[in-house]
Design a protein around this motif. Structure first.
Motif, PDB file in Angstrom:
ATOM      1  N   VAL A 173       6.615  13.583  -2.970  1.00 55.49           N
ATOM      2  CA  VAL A 173       7.000  13.148  -4.330  1.00 55.49           C
ATOM      3  C   VAL A 173       5.896  12.399  -5.075  1.00 55.49           C
ATOM      4  O   VAL A 173       6.040  12.134  -6.265  1.00 55.49           O
ATOM      5  CB  VAL A 173       8.288  12.285  -4.317  1.00 55.49           C
ATOM      6  N   SER A 174       4.815  12.038  -4.414  1.00 50.05           N
ATOM      7  CA  SER A 174       3.784  11.248  -5.094  1.00 50.05           C
ATOM      8  C   SER A 174       2.369  11.791  -4.844  1.00 50.05           C
ATOM      9  O   SER A 174       1.600  11.984  -5.779  1.00 50.05           O
ATOM     10  CB  SER A 174       3.884   9.786  -4.613  1.00 50.05           C
ATOM     11  N   HIS A 175       2.031  12.064  -3.566  1.00 48.43           N
ATOM     12  CA  HIS A 175       0.643  12.382  -3.259  1.00 48.43           C
ATOM     13  C   HIS A 175       0.269  13.814  -3.668  1.00 48.43           C
ATOM     14  O   HIS A 175      -0.804  14.031  -4.239  1.00 48.43           O
ATOM     15  CB  HIS A 175       0.361  12.107  -1.774  1.00 48.43           C
ATOM     16  N   SER A 200       5.699  -2.588   2.960  1.00 51.94           N
ATOM     17  CA  SER A 200       6.573  -2.178   1.855  1.00 51.94           C
ATOM     18  C   SER A 200       5.783  -1.326   0.864  1.00 51.94           C
ATOM     19  O   SER A 200       4.558  -1.205   0.967  1.00 51.94           O
ATOM     20  CB  SER A 200       7.217  -3.395   1.183  1.00 51.94           C
ATOM     21  N   HIS A 201       6.501  -0.710  -0.051  1.00 50.20           N
ATOM     22  CA  HIS A 201       5.839   0.141  -1.043  1.00 50.20           C
ATOM     23  C   HIS A 201       6.714   0.276  -2.284  1.00 50.20           C
ATOM     24  O   HIS A 201       7.701   1.010  -2.259  1.00 50.20           O
ATOM     25  CB  HIS A 201       5.571   1.540  -0.453  1.00 50.20           C
ATOM     26  N   PRO A 202       6.357  -0.441  -3.343  1.00 54.48           N
ATOM     27  CA  PRO A 202       7.103  -0.252  -4.588  1.00 54.48           C
ATOM     28  C   PRO A 202       6.748   1.097  -5.206  1.00 54.48           C
ATOM     29  O   PRO A 202       5.562   1.402  -5.351  1.00 54.48           O
ATOM     30  CB  PRO A 202       6.613  -1.408  -5.475  1.00 54.48           C
ATOM     31  N   MET A 203       7.750   1.891  -5.521  1.00 60.33           N
ATOM     32  CA  MET A 203       7.467   3.203  -6.139  1.00 60.33           C
ATOM     33  C   MET A 203       7.325   3.003  -7.647  1.00 60.33           C
ATOM     34  O   MET A 203       8.092   3.528  -8.455  1.00 60.33           O
ATOM     35  CB  MET A 203       8.571   4.199  -5.806  1.00 60.33           C
ATOM     36  N   ALA A 204       6.330   2.222  -7.998  1.00 61.38           N
ATOM     37  CA  ALA A 204       6.081   1.888  -9.391  1.00 61.38           C
ATOM     38  C   ALA A 204       4.595   1.737  -9.556  1.00 61.38           C
ATOM     39  O   ALA A 204       3.940   1.168  -8.685  1.00 61.38           O
ATOM     40  CB  ALA A 204       6.756   0.568  -9.739  1.00 61.38           C
ATOM     41  N   GLY A 205       4.078   2.236 -10.601  1.00 64.25           N
ATOM     42  CA  GLY A 205       2.644   2.089 -10.827  1.00 64.25           C
ATOM     43  C   GLY A 205       2.268   2.846 -12.065  1.00 64.25           C
ATOM     44  O   GLY A 205       3.114   3.250 -12.862  1.00 64.25           O
ATOM     45  N   ARG A 206       0.996   3.036 -12.203  1.00 64.06           N
ATOM     46  CA  ARG A 206       0.504   3.810 -13.340  1.00 64.06           C
ATOM     47  C   ARG A 206      -0.877   4.329 -13.031  1.00 64.06           C
ATOM     48  O   ARG A 206      -1.434   4.038 -11.972  1.00 64.06           O
ATOM     49  CB  ARG A 206       0.557   3.000 -14.630  1.00 64.06           C
ATOM     50  N   GLU A 207      -1.415   5.084 -13.983  1.00 60.67           N
ATOM     51  CA  GLU A 207      -2.684   5.755 -13.723  1.00 60.67           C
ATOM     52  C   GLU A 207      -3.877   4.848 -14.014  1.00 60.67           C
ATOM     53  O   GLU A 207      -5.010   5.279 -13.909  1.00 60.67           O
ATOM     54  CB  GLU A 207      -2.763   7.055 -14.542  1.00 60.67           C
ATOM     55  N   ARG A 208      -3.623   3.580 -14.350  1.00 60.72           N
ATOM     56  CA  ARG A 208      -4.726   2.654 -14.607  1.00 60.72           C
ATOM     57  C   ARG A 208      -4.736   1.561 -13.547  1.00 60.72           C
ATOM     58  O   ARG A 208      -3.690   1.165 -13.052  1.00 60.72           O
ATOM     59  CB  ARG A 208      -4.548   2.027 -15.990  1.00 60.72           C
ATOM     60  N   LEU A 263      -9.181   4.654  -5.112  1.00 63.52           N
ATOM     61  CA  LEU A 263      -7.865   4.307  -4.576  1.00 63.52           C
ATOM     62  C   LEU A 263      -7.184   5.549  -4.021  1.00 63.52           C
ATOM     63  O   LEU A 263      -6.676   5.549  -2.889  1.00 63.52           O
ATOM     64  CB  LEU A 263      -7.003   3.685  -5.692  1.00 63.52           C
ATOM     65  N   TRP A 264      -7.236   6.646  -4.789  1.00 61.78           N
ATOM     66  CA  TRP A 264      -6.511   7.844  -4.369  1.00 61.78           C
ATOM     67  C   TRP A 264      -7.165   8.539  -3.183  1.00 61.78           C
ATOM     68  O   TRP A 264      -6.492   9.150  -2.358  1.00 61.78           O
ATOM     69  CB  TRP A 264      -6.276   8.791  -5.548  1.00 61.78           C
ATOM     70  N   ALA A 265      -8.486   8.419  -3.065  1.00 61.89           N
ATOM     71  CA  ALA A 265      -9.146   8.992  -1.885  1.00 61.89           C
ATOM     72  C   ALA A 265      -8.607   8.284  -0.642  1.00 61.89           C
ATOM     73  O   ALA A 265      -8.272   8.922   0.367  1.00 61.89           O
ATOM     74  CB  ALA A 265     -10.653   8.836  -1.988  1.00 61.89           C
ATOM     75  N   THR A 320      -1.037  16.326 -16.761  1.00 66.43           N
ATOM     76  CA  THR A 320      -2.325  15.696 -16.406  1.00 66.43           C
ATOM     77  C   THR A 320      -2.361  14.173 -16.601  1.00 66.43           C
ATOM     78  O   THR A 320      -3.409  13.573 -16.380  1.00 66.43           O
ATOM     79  CB  THR A 320      -3.480  16.317 -17.218  1.00 66.43           C
ATOM     80  N   ARG A 321      -1.246  13.522 -16.963  1.00 66.25           N
ATOM     81  CA  ARG A 321      -1.322  12.063 -17.189  1.00 66.25           C
ATOM     82  C   ARG A 321      -1.932  11.364 -15.972  1.00 66.25           C
ATOM     83  O   ARG A 321      -2.874  10.586 -16.095  1.00 66.25           O
ATOM     84  CB  ARG A 321       0.072  11.464 -17.475  1.00 66.25           C
ATOM     85  N   ILE A 322      -1.452  11.686 -14.764  1.00 67.71           N
ATOM     86  CA  ILE A 322      -1.930  10.937 -13.595  1.00 67.71           C
ATOM     87  C   ILE A 322      -3.310  11.424 -13.114  1.00 67.71           C
ATOM     88  O   ILE A 322      -3.873  10.823 -12.192  1.00 67.71           O
ATOM     89  CB  ILE A 322      -0.890  10.955 -12.451  1.00 67.71           C
ATOM     90  N   ALA A 323      -3.867  12.448 -13.771  1.00 69.60           N
ATOM     91  CA  ALA A 323      -5.233  12.855 -13.412  1.00 69.60           C
ATOM     92  C   ALA A 323      -6.250  11.774 -13.802  1.00 69.60           C
ATOM     93  O   ALA A 323      -7.400  11.808 -13.354  1.00 69.60           O
ATOM     94  CB  ALA A 323      -5.580  14.181 -14.078  1.00 69.60           C
ATOM     95  N   ALA A 335       0.834  -1.215   0.000  1.00 64.46           N
ATOM     96  CA  ALA A 335       0.000   0.000   0.000  1.00 64.46           C
ATOM     97  C   ALA A 335       0.866   1.260   0.000  1.00 64.46           C
ATOM     98  O   ALA A 335       1.979   1.271   0.525  1.00 64.46           O
ATOM     99  CB  ALA A 335      -0.920  -0.003   1.209  1.00 64.46           C
ATOM    100  N   SER A 336       0.290   2.330  -0.556  1.00 63.39           N
ATOM    101  CA  SER A 336       1.025   3.586  -0.753  1.00 63.39           C
ATOM    102  C   SER A 336       1.180   4.396   0.521  1.00 63.39           C
ATOM    103  O   SER A 336       1.838   5.437   0.509  1.00 63.39           O
ATOM    104  CB  SER A 336       0.287   4.433  -1.797  1.00 63.39           C
ATOM    105  N   VAL A 337       0.526   4.004   1.613  1.00 65.10           N
ATOM    106  CA  VAL A 337       0.682   4.673   2.911  1.00 65.10           C
ATOM    107  C   VAL A 337       1.120   3.610   3.919  1.00 65.10           C
ATOM    108  O   VAL A 337       0.744   2.450   3.786  1.00 65.10           O
ATOM    109  CB  VAL A 337      -0.636   5.336   3.377  1.00 65.10           C
TER     110      VAL A 337
HETATM  111  O1  LIG Z   1       3.505   6.663 -12.488  1.00 66.46           O
HETATM  112  C1  LIG Z   1       2.383   6.670 -12.003  1.00 66.46           C
HETATM  113  O2  LIG Z   1       1.395   6.633 -12.708  1.00 66.46           O
HETATM  114  C2  LIG Z   1       2.208   6.681 -10.557  1.00 66.46           C
HETATM  115  O3  LIG Z   1       1.345   7.339 -10.131  1.00 66.46           O
HETATM  116  C3  LIG Z   1       3.053   5.848  -9.703  1.00 66.46           C
HETATM  117  C4  LIG Z   1       3.156   6.217  -8.237  1.00 66.46           C
HETATM  118  C5  LIG Z   1       4.010   7.484  -8.079  1.00 66.46           C
HETATM  119  O4  LIG Z   1       3.529   8.499  -7.634  1.00 66.46           O
HETATM  120  O5  LIG Z   1       5.194   7.396  -8.430  1.00 66.46           O
HETATM  121  C6  LIG Z   1       1.816   6.409  -7.638  1.00 66.46           C
HETATM  122  C7  LIG Z   1       1.445   5.902  -6.465  1.00 66.46           C
HETATM  123  C8  LIG Z   1       2.141   4.790  -5.870  1.00 66.46           C
HETATM  124  O6  LIG Z   1       1.966   4.656  -4.540  1.00 66.46           O
HETATM  125  C9  LIG Z   1       3.483   4.601  -6.361  1.00 66.46           C
HETATM  126  C10 LIG Z   1       3.848   5.088  -7.564  1.00 66.46           C
END
Ligand SMILES: O=C(O)C(=O)C[C@]1(C(=O)O)C=C[C@@H](O)C=C1
Ligand SMILES: NC(=O)c1ccc[n+]([C@@H]2O[C@H](COP(=O)([O-])OP(=O)(O)OC[C@H]3O[C@@H](n4cnc5c(N)ncnc54)[C@H](O)[C@@H]3O)[C@@H](O)[C@H]2O)c1
Length: 385
Positions: A200-202, A134-142, A243-245, A234-237, A104-106
């Motif tokens: 850096v993320s939220h 743990s928290h992998p700093m990897a993901g995407r907007e889908r 999930l983000w709430a 705006t990609r991550i919008a 989880a991201s938190v």
């Molecule tokens: O690249 C993205 O689309 C992300 O939002 C990935 C991202 C980030 O902010 O880096 C988003 C939330 C996660 O908890 C970890 C990774």
């Protein structure tokens, strides 16, 4: 999604691994482990989500029978943050021999909820010793398994967040998982992690959403002018609101603190622009405030780490007009390869009115002239900077 075939015994993670939550993160982890030859079991409250993850090759389902009969050695919980502590606690009770991690991201709120369960007698301290967040700093907007990728974690930081009572062996197993999935493990405390990701993320997610929200009532004429700047911001919008709430309220204090600072900076700029709007662009202080906003941004962006987490390197950019039709981008990449140039990064901007894309290739500065001349000689239209 990356197509790769399974290889046996190349990873140090001992299976079976149980992945609970077969969405984007869980399926990506299941795919990478399965490709590495580790047996994976998948669980999800949604039958369609778990069936899709299975069909994509991320692991086996209890529903199908024929599961590896050994008990899981590692449980990876990849469910939304607001239900994570309940799922982790149940996993610790159900699998007494397993190390349990979550992605989880938190982190602080989940550890506090688990500690409260120990205080209330729902979990023992010995159980909690097998948990390492743990928290992998990897993901995407889908979201969801359909967006999963076995290479999602490749070269990304993976924060391992032990608590005071975590068993050293459990920490080592979570670090090994991160390495097996191609990530670079880092260790932090829960609050240190939450403060860092607020910045850096939220907050980036909130600001991207706020900028995009201004577009809802925009004229079509204005939207037709949209260029790469808007797309970058705006990609991550497009991220999942539910999930983000849960992420934002789960890290409420640090996110609020950062947003207060952003809002002070914004108020300073608005004040200066208000003066310029009323008294003219050369009104004292207006230029300084505007330039300061951008200059401080320059200083900040230069600190963002580059590819593979290394120091940011300045690449030269070569922009090429590519017809918007089948195979053209592939042809361009093949030509760049023939010229012996490595593409470090690539972005595309679609012209709104014409069937052509502006493709910007980032390359090491030493290769830029050779690439420009080579593409020109082969009939590509290189846009002069
Ligand atoms: O690249 C993205 O689309 C992300 O939002 C990935 C991202 C980030 O902010 O880096 C988003 C939330 C996660 O908890 C970890 C990774
Ligand atoms: N999306 C990202 O970019 C990203 C990056 C890093 C970490 N994370 C974290 O990873 C976790 C999962 O995020 P995601 O993007 O994979 O979400 P997702 O929506 O793609 O997947 C979550 C899955 O969990 C399942 N689920 C929900 N409640 C459950 C429960 N009680 N038991 C079992 N399954 C349950 C859902 O059906 C869904 O399939 C979140 O905690 C998120 O904060 C997300």
């Amino acid at each position: 999604m990356t197509e790769r075939t399974a290889t046996t015994g190349t990873l140090s993670t001992a299976g079976p691994v149980l992945v609970i939550g077969s969405g984007l993160l869980g399926t990506s982890a299941g795919l990478a482990l399965s490709i590495g030859g580790v047996p994976v079991h998948l669980q999800d409250t949604s039958p369609s989500a778990r069936a899709l993850a299975r069909d994509l090759g991320a692991g086996a389902l209890l529903d199908d029978g024929g599961l590896e009969t050994r008990a899981p050695q590692l449980v990876v919980v990849a469910v939304p943050p607001d239900v994570t502590s309940d799922v982790v606690a149940q996993a610790l009770r159900d699998h007494p021999d397993a190390v349990v991690t979550d992605v989880a991201s938190v982190k602080a709120v989940i550890l506090a909820e688990l500690t409260a369960k120990v205080d209330a007698g729902g979990l023992t301290a010995a159980d909690l010793a097998r948990y390492v967040g743990s928290h992998p700093m990897a993901g995407r907007e889908r979201s969801g398994a359909a967006a999963a990728d076995a290479d999602l974690f490749s070269s990304r930081p993976w924060v391992v967040v032990p608590h005071a009572g975590s068993a050293p062996g459990a920490v080592a197993r979570v670090r090994a998982l991160a390495i097996d999935l191609g990530s670079v493990p880092l260790q932090m405390g829960a609050q240190e992690h939450d403060d860092a990701v607020a910045l850096v993320s939220h907050v980036p997610q909130v600001l991207s959403s706020l900028v995009a929200a201004r577009l809802v009532e925009a004229d079509d004429g204005a939207l037709a002018l949209a260029g790469q700047g808007l797309r970058d911001v705006t990609r991550i919008a497009a991220s999942d609101p539910r999930l983000w709430a849960a992420i934002l309220v789960g890290n409420a204090g640090p996110v609020r603190d950062q947003l207060r600072l952003v809002s002070e900076d914004l108020a300073t700029l608005v004040h200066a622009l208000d003066a310029a709007a009323q008294q003219g662009p050369l009104t004292p202080g207006a230029m300084a405030a505007a330039s300061d906003t951008v200059r401080r941004g320059n200083a900040g962006v230069s600190r963002v780490p580059g590819k593979h987490g290394g120091a940011r390197r300045s690449y030269a950019e070569v922009t090429v007009l590519v017809p918007d039709s089948e195979g053209q981008l592939g042809r361009l990449f093949a030509t760049v390869g023939d010229l012996g140039v490595n593409i470090e990064d690539v972005t595309m901007e679609h012209a709104t009115q014409h069937r052509v894309g502006m493709t910007t290739l980032s390359v090491v500065p030493e290769a830029a002239d050779r690439l420009t001349e080579g593409l020109d000689a082969r009939g590509w239209r290189v846009v002069q900077a």
